[in-house]
Design a protein around this motif. Structure first.
Motif, PDB file in Angstrom:
ATOM      1  N   ARG A 395      41.808  26.662  43.130  1.00  0.00           N
ATOM      2  CA  ARG A 395      42.132  27.230  44.420  1.00  0.00           C
ATOM      3  C   ARG A 395      41.159  28.350  44.607  1.00  0.00           C
ATOM      4  N   LEU A 396      40.527  28.406  45.899  1.00  0.00           N
ATOM      5  CA  LEU A 396      39.956  29.710  46.191  1.00  0.00           C
ATOM      6  C   LEU A 396      40.489  30.601  47.043  1.00  0.00           C
ATOM      7  N   ASP A 397      40.586  31.721  47.244  1.00  0.00           N
ATOM      8  CA  ASP A 397      41.388  32.594  48.121  1.00  0.00           C
ATOM      9  C   ASP A 397      40.265  33.396  48.481  1.00  0.00           C
ATOM     10  N   VAL A 398      40.809  34.263  49.542  1.00  0.00           N
ATOM     11  CA  VAL A 398      40.041  35.243  49.930  1.00  0.00           C
ATOM     12  C   VAL A 398      39.779  36.609  48.866  1.00  0.00           C
ATOM     13  N   PRO A 399      38.416  36.831  48.528  1.00  0.00           N
ATOM     14  CA  PRO A 399      37.939  37.632  47.465  1.00  0.00           C
ATOM     15  C   PRO A 399      38.818  38.947  47.580  1.00  0.00           C
ATOM     16  N   ARG A 400      39.520  39.319  46.747  1.00  0.00           N
ATOM     17  CA  ARG A 400      40.171  40.625  46.532  1.00  0.00           C
ATOM     18  C   ARG A 400      39.938  41.444  45.333  1.00  0.00           C
ATOM     19  N   SER A 401      38.952  40.514  44.284  1.00  0.00           N
ATOM     20  CA  SER A 401      38.496  41.468  42.966  1.00  0.00           C
ATOM     21  C   SER A 401      37.360  40.377  42.635  1.00  0.00           C
ATOM     22  N   SER A 402      36.665  40.923  41.497  1.00  0.00           N
ATOM     23  CA  SER A 402      35.392  40.192  41.431  1.00  0.00           C
ATOM     24  C   SER A 402      35.755  38.762  40.989  1.00  0.00           C
ATOM     25  N   GLU A 403      36.798  38.383  40.190  1.00  0.00           N
ATOM     26  CA  GLU A 403      37.297  37.151  39.522  1.00  0.00           C
ATOM     27  C   GLU A 403      37.353  36.039  40.661  1.00  0.00           C
ATOM     28  N   ASP A 404      37.553  36.729  41.856  1.00  0.00           N
ATOM     29  CA  ASP A 404      37.896  35.598  43.030  1.00  0.00           C
ATOM     30  C   ASP A 404      36.420  35.001  43.681  1.00  0.00           C
ATOM     31  N   ARG A 405      35.415  35.418  43.103  1.00  0.00           N
ATOM     32  CA  ARG A 405      34.042  34.823  43.638  1.00  0.00           C
ATOM     33  C   ARG A 405      33.770  33.510  43.034  1.00  0.00           C
ATOM     34  N   ALA A 406      33.180  32.534  43.935  1.00  0.00           N
ATOM     35  CA  ALA A 406      32.964  31.251  43.594  1.00  0.00           C
ATOM     36  C   ALA A 406      31.663  30.654  42.883  1.00  0.00           C
ATOM     37  N   LEU A 407      30.451  31.449  43.582  1.00  0.00           N
ATOM     38  CA  LEU A 407      29.363  30.859  43.405  1.00  0.00           C
ATOM     39  C   LEU A 407      28.292  32.011  43.347  1.00  0.00           C
ATOM     40  N   SER A 408      27.516  32.129  42.630  1.00  0.00           N
ATOM     41  CA  SER A 408      26.240  33.069  42.909  1.00  0.00           C
ATOM     42  C   SER A 408      24.959  32.519  42.737  1.00  0.00           C
ATOM     43  N   VAL A 409      23.762  33.054  43.491  1.00  0.00           N
ATOM     44  CA  VAL A 409      22.399  32.645  43.317  1.00  0.00           C
ATOM     45  C   VAL A 409      21.638  33.862  42.765  1.00  0.00           C
ATOM     46  N   PHE A 410      20.870  33.308  41.927  1.00  0.00           N
ATOM     47  CA  PHE A 410      19.617  34.220  41.378  1.00  0.00           C
ATOM     48  C   PHE A 410      18.403  33.870  41.999  1.00  0.00           C
ATOM     49  N   LEU A 411      17.822  35.036  42.600  1.00  0.00           N
ATOM     50  CA  LEU A 411      16.423  34.765  43.302  1.00  0.00           C
ATOM     51  C   LEU A 411      15.741  35.971  43.161  1.00  0.00           C
ATOM     52  N   ASP A 412      14.109  35.715  43.183  1.00  0.00           N
ATOM     53  CA  ASP A 412      13.232  36.913  43.024  1.00  0.00           C
ATOM     54  C   ASP A 412      12.007  36.675  43.673  1.00  0.00           C
ATOM     55  N   ALA A 413      11.192  37.797  44.156  1.00  0.00           N
ATOM     56  CA  ALA A 413      10.213  37.660  45.007  1.00  0.00           C
ATOM     57  C   ALA A 413       9.266  38.916  44.736  1.00  0.00           C
ATOM     58  N   PRO A 414       8.061  38.775  45.163  1.00  0.00           N
ATOM     59  CA  PRO A 414       7.133  39.771  44.787  1.00  0.00           C
ATOM     60  C   PRO A 414       7.175  41.184  45.638  1.00  0.00           C
ATOM     61  N   ASP A 415       8.062  41.041  46.977  1.00  0.00           N
ATOM     62  CA  ASP A 415       8.193  42.183  47.699  1.00  0.00           C
ATOM     63  C   ASP A 415       9.540  41.882  48.385  1.00  0.00           C
ATOM     64  N   PRO A 416      10.222  43.092  48.831  1.00  0.00           N
ATOM     65  CA  PRO A 416      11.713  43.053  49.525  1.00  0.00           C
ATOM     66  C   PRO A 416      11.634  41.865  50.955  1.00  0.00           C
ATOM     67  N   GLN A 417      10.712  41.903  51.630  1.00  0.00           N
ATOM     68  CA  GLN A 417      10.690  40.883  52.749  1.00  0.00           C
ATOM     69  C   GLN A 417      10.674  39.491  52.442  1.00  0.00           C
ATOM     70  N   THR A 418       9.957  39.182  51.505  1.00  0.00           N
ATOM     71  CA  THR A 418       9.957  37.772  51.224  1.00  0.00           C
ATOM     72  C   THR A 418      11.354  37.400  50.419  1.00  0.00           C
ATOM     73  N   LEU A 419      11.732  38.434  49.544  1.00  0.00           N
ATOM     74  CA  LEU A 419      12.955  38.141  49.179  1.00  0.00           C
ATOM     75  C   LEU A 419      13.980  37.970  50.253  1.00  0.00           C
ATOM     76  N   ASP A 420      14.176  38.515  51.218  1.00  0.00           N
ATOM     77  CA  ASP A 420      15.064  38.533  52.288  1.00  0.00           C
ATOM     78  C   ASP A 420      14.878  37.240  52.926  1.00  0.00           C
ATOM     79  N   ARG A 421      13.780  36.690  53.288  1.00  0.00           N
ATOM     80  CA  ARG A 421      13.445  35.346  53.828  1.00  0.00           C
ATOM     81  C   ARG A 421      14.085  34.394  52.958  1.00  0.00           C
ATOM     82  N   LEU A 422      13.893  34.228  51.529  1.00  0.00           N
ATOM     83  CA  LEU A 422      14.305  33.267  50.740  1.00  0.00           C
ATOM     84  C   LEU A 422      16.000  33.368  50.605  1.00  0.00           C
ATOM     85  N   GLU A 423      16.297  34.718  50.759  1.00  0.00           N
ATOM     86  CA  GLU A 423      18.019  34.656  50.756  1.00  0.00           C
ATOM     87  C   GLU A 423      18.355  33.860  52.151  1.00  0.00           C
TER      88      GLU A 423
END
Length: 437
Positions: A395-423
């Protein structure tokens, strides 16, 4: 002569998710002794699996199984260390988790080993003491002691206010209140054993600063930008949803690095890694939310590996052993984002053709993460991993602590603007499917 050993202290899962600790210690032929508040059955079962990092642990001390209080953690950690001291020559101690910072600091001090120091180890475990030792950076606050969560008559509270337990972590129990009745209702919900802070709510961008320190000197320090559930919840919760390493360049960097240096000096921080969480208010003043004397949580160590090309954990071990340490500057921008979900029963995670060839890895709430390797500084923007932190059917509830989060993604880029677009591409491509329930 007794064999040499190293004491790790912290959550079993957090320690095992950092295999570089084990690799560094095994390379020095050091026995690994683990002090952990995690359940014994889970740890011992994993230790019997030759493919699991825990198979390299020589001995366990399970602390706080009864009450889970700070006193139990300390008493049982000392008892374990007294027994180990007769069988091993302990050469290093590291707190890899929040609740074990003070016990690890005391053990290292008694054994004459590198550590953050007694003042830092104690103060970093108490938001109340951080307000006391560091008034220059503290928000206006009032401490309500355990057993008495009633405001003294005539107390002026600056609404909206933040209510937070002094000894918890992962945003557990932290909430914003808008008035006296709201405050009374929330105070009634905290256990009588907890000390609770009521303090001004600081409006401003949230950051953290990670600093590697040896002999009282900062070897490496970097600013991380954070995003939380604050906006979506109307300021009612502050669960972290994104970490960017390093923070995109801004005028905040110099302010935060200088403020962190002064905090570490005031705490007499000697050896180790610190994780300080900050906000910068409307006047440009840095306000300290809290400071920890342990490695950062979530995937921040992975992000530093992606951003610099070098893992952080070996340098943390070197500092704890008194060896010469160092760490390179960031050459790439990395980010971990936690995607929000619709409350319900987790059914599936779908990744569209906008990110071809990408698959989600279901690591579950108690599983190990895969190794996430860095690229080259000039690599194009890349999604390094999609991790599902829950199981199908949870069961997934509204996040009230870190343990409530369900999915994360790791990404990287050579500059912040490109990273924003990938996000943005990731947010369009990855969908968490839930069923009502």
């Amino acid at each position: 002569m007794n064999p040499e050993a190293f004491v790790l202290a912290g959550s079993f899962l957090a320690v095992c998710r950092a295999p570089a600790y084990f690799e560094e210690l095994h390379a020095r032929d050091l026995k690994i002794l683990l002090i952990t508040p995690s359940p014994a059955e889970q740890a011992r079962r994993a230790a019997r699996n030759r493919e699991h990092p825990a198979s390299g642990i020589e001995d366990f001390a399970f602390v706080g199984a009864g009450s889970g209080t700070e006193d139990a953690f300390l008493t049982e950690a000392v008892n374990a260390a007294r027994a180990w001291r007769g069988r091993y020559r302990i050469t290093g101690v590291l707190a890899a988790g929040e609740t074990q910072v003070e016990p690890a600091g005391l053990l290292a001090d008694a054994l004459g080993l590198p550590s953050p120091g007694l003042r830092a180890s104690r103060t970093c475990r108490s938001k109340l003491l951080q307000r006391w030792y560091l008034p220059e950076f503290a928000p206006r606050s009032l401490a309500l002691p355990s057993g008495s969560h009633t405001l003294p008559p005539g107390t002026a509270v600056p609404y909206p206010a933040i209510v937070k337990p002094c000894g918890r972590h992962s945003s557990s129990g932290v909430v914003s209140v808008d008035g006296p009745e709201d405050l009374r209702q929330h105070l009634a919900g905290y256990p009588a054993s907890e000390t609770v802070l009521v303090e001004e709510r600081v409006i401003g961008q949230e950051y953290s600063v990670e600093s590697l320190v040896q002999k009282g000197k900062i070897l490496f320090s970097s600013v991380t930008r954070k995003e939380t559930t604050e906006a979506a919840s109307g300021g009612r919760s502050f669960v972290e949803l994104a970490h960017s390493v390093p923070a995109p360049p801004s005028g905040a960097d110099a302010i935060l690095l200088d403020a962190t240096r002064r905090v570490l000096e005031e705490l007499d921080f000697e050896h180790g890694i610190s994780h300080a969480e900050w906000r910068i208010d409307a006047t440009g003043r840095p306000v300290l939310m809290e400071v920890a004397a342990r490695p950062p949580g979530d995937g921040l160590c992975v992000l530093y590996h992606l951003a610099t090309g070098a893992p952080l954990e070996p340098e943390i071990i070197r500092v704890a052993l008194g060896e010469t340490a160092g760490y390179p500057a960031c050459s790439r921008y990395a980010r971990q984002i936690y995607l929000e979900h619709t409350p319900g029963i987790l059914r599936e995670v779908e990744i569209s053709a906008e990110l071809p060839g990408l698959t989600a890895e279901w690591v579950g709430p108690g599983g190990l993460w895969p190794r996430i390797a860095p690229g080259r500084p000039d690599d194009p923007a890349t999604v390094r991993a999609v991790l599902v932190h829950k199981n199908r059917g949870d069961r997934l509830d509204v996040p009230r602590s870190s343990e409530d989060r369900a999915l994360s993604v790791f990404l990287d880029a050579p500059d912040p603007q490109t990273l924003d677009r990938l996000e943005q591409r990731v947010r369009r491509a990855v969908t968490i499917h839930t069923d009502p329930g």
